[in-house]
Design an enzyme around this catalytic site. Structure first.
Site, PDB file in Angstrom:
ATOM      1  N   SER A  20       0.816  -1.216   0.000  1.00 47.08           N
ATOM      2  CA  SER A  20       0.000   0.000   0.000  1.00 47.08           C
ATOM      3  C   SER A  20       0.852   1.271   0.000  1.00 47.08           C
ATOM      4  O   SER A  20       0.521   2.231  -0.710  1.00 47.08           O
ATOM      5  CB  SER A  20      -0.965  -0.001   1.194  1.00 47.08           C
ATOM      6  OG  SER A  20      -1.939  -0.991   0.995  1.00 47.08           O
ATOM      7  N   LYS A  69      -9.161  -6.616  10.250  1.00 44.08           N
ATOM      8  CA  LYS A  69     -10.327  -6.050   9.542  1.00 44.08           C
ATOM      9  C   LYS A  69     -11.647  -6.225  10.316  1.00 44.08           C
ATOM     10  O   LYS A  69     -12.466  -5.312  10.357  1.00 44.08           O
ATOM     11  CB  LYS A  69     -10.467  -6.687   8.151  1.00 44.08           C
ATOM     12  CG  LYS A  69      -9.365  -6.265   7.183  1.00 44.08           C
ATOM     13  CD  LYS A  69      -9.589  -6.867   5.813  1.00 44.08           C
ATOM     14  CE  LYS A  69      -8.444  -6.513   4.876  1.00 44.08           C
ATOM     15  NZ  LYS A  69      -8.651  -7.013   3.516  1.00 44.08           N
ATOM     16  N   GLY A 137     -13.639 -20.834  -1.896  1.00 44.77           N
ATOM     17  CA  GLY A 137     -13.152 -20.223  -0.658  1.00 44.77           C
ATOM     18  C   GLY A 137     -14.260 -19.496   0.081  1.00 44.77           C
ATOM     19  O   GLY A 137     -15.233 -19.016  -0.540  1.00 44.77           O
ATOM     20  N   ALA A 138     -14.135 -19.447   1.407  1.00 38.88           N
ATOM     21  CA  ALA A 138     -15.143 -18.770   2.238  1.00 38.88           C
ATOM     22  C   ALA A 138     -14.452 -17.986   3.359  1.00 38.88           C
ATOM     23  O   ALA A 138     -14.946 -17.930   4.483  1.00 38.88           O
ATOM     24  CB  ALA A 138     -16.132 -19.786   2.802  1.00 38.88           C
ATOM     25  N   GLY A 140     -12.184 -14.224   4.508  1.00 45.28           N
ATOM     26  CA  GLY A 140     -12.495 -12.803   4.515  1.00 45.28           C
ATOM     27  C   GLY A 140     -12.606 -12.218   3.116  1.00 45.28           C
ATOM     28  O   GLY A 140     -13.535 -11.458   2.817  1.00 45.28           O
ATOM     29  N   ARG A 162     -13.520 -25.769   1.453  1.00 43.93           N
ATOM     30  CA  ARG A 162     -13.054 -26.980   2.147  1.00 43.93           C
ATOM     31  C   ARG A 162     -13.920 -27.225   3.383  1.00 43.93           C
ATOM     32  O   ARG A 162     -14.402 -28.324   3.603  1.00 43.93           O
ATOM     33  CB  ARG A 162     -11.584 -26.776   2.550  1.00 43.93           C
ATOM     34  CG  ARG A 162     -11.025 -27.861   3.403  1.00 43.93           C
ATOM     35  CD  ARG A 162      -9.566 -27.635   3.681  1.00 43.93           C
ATOM     36  NE  ARG A 162      -9.313 -26.420   4.472  1.00 43.93           N
ATOM     37  CZ  ARG A 162      -8.125 -26.045   4.900  1.00 43.93           C
ATOM     38  NH1 ARG A 162      -7.061 -26.771   4.593  1.00 43.93           N
ATOM     39  NH2 ARG A 162      -7.956 -24.945   5.608  1.00 43.93           N
ATOM     40  N   GLY A 253      -5.263 -10.976  -9.889  1.00 42.60           N
ATOM     41  CA  GLY A 253      -5.568 -10.414  -8.571  1.00 42.60           C
ATOM     42  C   GLY A 253      -4.951  -9.057  -8.273  1.00 42.60           C
ATOM     43  O   GLY A 253      -5.379  -8.373  -7.347  1.00 42.60           O
TER      44      GLY A 253
HETATM   45  P1  NAP Z   1      -8.695 -16.422   4.957  1.00 46.70           P
HETATM   46  O1  NAP Z   1      -9.789 -15.608   5.553  1.00 46.70           O
HETATM   47  O2  NAP Z   1      -7.692 -17.053   5.850  1.00 46.70           O
HETATM   48  O3  NAP Z   1      -9.398 -17.580   4.059  1.00 46.70           O
HETATM   49  C1  NAP Z   1      -8.631 -18.587   3.460  1.00 46.70           C
HETATM   50  C2  NAP Z   1      -9.493 -19.445   2.536  1.00 46.70           C
HETATM   51  O4  NAP Z   1      -8.612 -20.380   1.883  1.00 46.70           O
HETATM   52  C3  NAP Z   1     -10.546 -20.287   3.275  1.00 46.70           C
HETATM   53  O5  NAP Z   1     -11.654 -20.472   2.432  1.00 46.70           O
HETATM   54  C4  NAP Z   1      -9.801 -21.608   3.473  1.00 46.70           C
HETATM   55  O6  NAP Z   1     -10.651 -22.731   3.612  1.00 46.70           O
HETATM   56  C5  NAP Z   1      -9.049 -21.719   2.154  1.00 46.70           C
HETATM   57  N1  NAP Z   1      -7.894 -22.609   2.252  1.00 46.70           N
HETATM   58  C6  NAP Z   1      -6.697 -22.331   2.849  1.00 46.70           C
HETATM   59  N2  NAP Z   1      -5.880 -23.393   2.743  1.00 46.70           N
HETATM   60  C7  NAP Z   1      -6.576 -24.354   2.075  1.00 46.70           C
HETATM   61  C8  NAP Z   1      -6.280 -25.686   1.664  1.00 46.70           C
HETATM   62  N3  NAP Z   1      -5.071 -26.252   1.915  1.00 46.70           N
HETATM   63  N4  NAP Z   1      -7.218 -26.381   0.982  1.00 46.70           N
HETATM   64  C9  NAP Z   1      -8.427 -25.831   0.714  1.00 46.70           C
HETATM   65  N5  NAP Z   1      -8.777 -24.572   1.078  1.00 46.70           N
HETATM   66  C10 NAP Z   1      -7.857 -23.852   1.768  1.00 46.70           C
HETATM   67  O7  NAP Z   1      -7.850 -15.573   3.903  1.00 46.70           O
HETATM   68  P2  NAP Z   1      -8.337 -14.286   3.050  1.00 46.70           P
HETATM   69  O8  NAP Z   1      -8.049 -13.062   3.830  1.00 46.70           O
HETATM   70  O9  NAP Z   1      -9.720 -14.529   2.569  1.00 46.70           O
HETATM   71  O10 NAP Z   1      -7.277 -14.307   1.836  1.00 46.70           O
HETATM   72  C11 NAP Z   1      -7.284 -15.351   0.875  1.00 46.70           C
HETATM   73  C12 NAP Z   1      -6.306 -15.024  -0.242  1.00 46.70           C
HETATM   74  O11 NAP Z   1      -6.719 -13.872  -0.930  1.00 46.70           O
HETATM   75  C13 NAP Z   1      -4.864 -14.748   0.213  1.00 46.70           C
HETATM   76  O12 NAP Z   1      -3.983 -15.374  -0.692  1.00 46.70           O
HETATM   77  C14 NAP Z   1      -4.751 -13.241   0.116  1.00 46.70           C
HETATM   78  O13 NAP Z   1      -3.417 -12.831  -0.149  1.00 46.70           O
HETATM   79  C15 NAP Z   1      -5.638 -12.965  -1.092  1.00 46.70           C
HETATM   80  N6  NAP Z   1      -6.183 -11.599  -1.098  1.00 46.70           N
HETATM   81  C16 NAP Z   1      -5.958 -10.843  -2.211  1.00 46.70           C
HETATM   82  C17 NAP Z   1      -6.477  -9.557  -2.255  1.00 46.70           C
HETATM   83  C18 NAP Z   1      -6.216  -8.692  -3.456  1.00 46.70           C
HETATM   84  O14 NAP Z   1      -6.296  -7.473  -3.338  1.00 46.70           O
HETATM   85  N7  NAP Z   1      -5.960  -9.266  -4.615  1.00 46.70           N
HETATM   86  C19 NAP Z   1      -7.236  -9.046  -1.176  1.00 46.70           C
HETATM   87  C20 NAP Z   1      -7.444  -9.865  -0.068  1.00 46.70           C
HETATM   88  C21 NAP Z   1      -6.910 -11.143  -0.046  1.00 46.70           C
HETATM   89  P3  NAP Z   1     -11.251 -23.156   5.075  1.00 46.70           P
HETATM   90  O15 NAP Z   1     -12.382 -22.219   5.328  1.00 46.70           O
HETATM   91  O16 NAP Z   1     -11.658 -24.559   4.886  1.00 46.70           O
HETATM   92  O17 NAP Z   1     -10.114 -22.982   6.051  1.00 46.70           O
END
Ligand code: NAP
Length: 297
Positions: A20, A69, A137-138, A140, A162, A253
């Site tokens: 940022s 957040k 995915g589910a 944040g 998952r 992304g």
């Molecule tokens: P989070 O809240 O921790 O959620 C992680 C998600 O990934 C959950 O659905 C989790 O499933 C799943 N997951 C993790 N490991 C897994 C595995 N081995 N097998 C199957 N599912 C798995 O994370 P988040 O904040 O949503 O972020 C997710 C991704 O988005 C990150 O890589 C982050 O860098 C990226 N992101 C990008 C932006 C952007 O601006 N482009 C913004 C925000 C985030 P469970 O629910 O089963 O644990």
């Protein structure tokens, strides 16, 4: 400290890797604005004091990232409920904080804008009515993507995760955001869901550098399907490479990260900046540099 300089920052715990400051620094320089944007590591136990006393920290606002957040939403909503946007209330998470004209703390979730603005920029011919969107995915970030498509007016969103219960809870909690029918499914249902998907989005961390790959065969997707990944390290994930090989439209992304920054900059510095090719190239180069450094270790 010079009072004429407006200062903002991103807070997280840890915060070292945030891009940022690079994004906002580019806009400040581009527009010749006397402002500063830094990063500060804020411990969870110090978050409330920080957010409710921004001027004492010399700030006009901040971005909020992992893991704060949801906690930031709770704190600001308690302090000034009217200052939290309806969208942020629906999501229960905020990433952009500012002070109103009376100095009251306010907050929004601009990840929704970030994802959808980038999606529409990259897939300009895409239209929402009647569409079925499948989200993997589910977590944040998935909440923001589901909310974005629901508000845009798609017919159906299926959240495949998952942990099925998390997808079910999200479908229930976000049901009121738009007219879309929200459903939950286990990841094992993906092969059966893909033939009816108009859009597929990965919102998990799978496929990110250092994480396990996302194992999904895209061959059942219809030819008009758009495939998006919110992971941006690497810039072209294996999912996007597979979609490209099939000739499908793709959305990466990085644009989400760039676009989510726009509303905050406007609130703090009074000018709505643009996500230009130049800005994208700057951040892309930084991602590639980091990768080269890691490969050389
Ligand atoms: P989070 O809240 O921790 O959620 C992680 C998600 O990934 C959950 O659905 C989790 O499933 C799943 N997951 C993790 N490991 C897994 C595995 N081995 N097998 C199957 N599912 C798995 O994370 P988040 O904040 O949503 O972020 C997710 C991704 O988005 C990150 O890589 C982050 O860098 C990226 N992101 C990008 C932006 C952007 O601006 N482009 C913004 C925000 C985030 P469970 O629910 O089963 O644990």
């Amino acid at each position: 400290m010079d009072d004429t300089i407006r200062r903002a920052c991103v807070i997280g715990w840890p915060i070292e890797h945030s891009r940022s400051p690079m994004i906002h620094g580019h806009w400040l320089e581009e527009h010749g604005i006397a402002g500063e944007y830094g990063k500060r590591a804020v411990r969870p136990e110090a978050l409330e004091d920080f957010l409710l006393n921004l001027p004492r920290h010399g700030l006009v606002g901040c971005n909020v990232t992992v893991p704060h957040k949801e906690a930031a939403f709770e704190i600001i909503h308690r302090a000034n409920p009217e200052g939290v946007t309806a969208l942020a209330r629906a999501l229960g998470a905020v990433n952009t904080v500012w002070l109103d004209e009376r100095g009251r703390v306010c907050a929004d979730n601009t990840d929704v804008h970030g994802f959808m603005a980038n999606f529409m920029e990259r897939a300009p011919d895409w239209t929402a009515p009647g569409r079925h969107v499948v989200i993997i995915g589910a977590g944040g970030a998935a909440r923001a993507v589901v909310a974005g498509f629901a508000r845009e007016g798609v017919a159906r969103v299926t959240i495949a995760n998952r942990t099925l219960e998390k997808a079910e809870r999200m479908a229930e909690e976000l049901a009121g955001i738009g007219e879309a029918a929200l459903a939950a499914a286990p990841l094992s249902d993906l092969p059966a869901l893909l033939p009816q998907a108009d859009v597929l989005v990965n919102t998990t961390s799978l496929g990110m550098t250092g994480q396990p790959p996302l194992e999904v065969d895209l061959s059942p997707l219809p030819e008009h399907a758009v495939v998006a990944d919110i992971v941006y390290t690497p810039l072209k994930t294996a999912l996007l490479a597979q979609a490209e090989q099939r000739g499908l439209a793709t959305v990466d992304g990085l644009g989400m990260l760039l676009h989510q920054a726009v509303p905050g900059f406007e609130k703090w510095f009074g000018l709505r900046p643009e996500v230009t090719h130049e800005l994208r190239a700057l951040v892309e180069a930084d991602i590639l540099k980091e990768r080269a450094g890691r490969d050389g270790e």
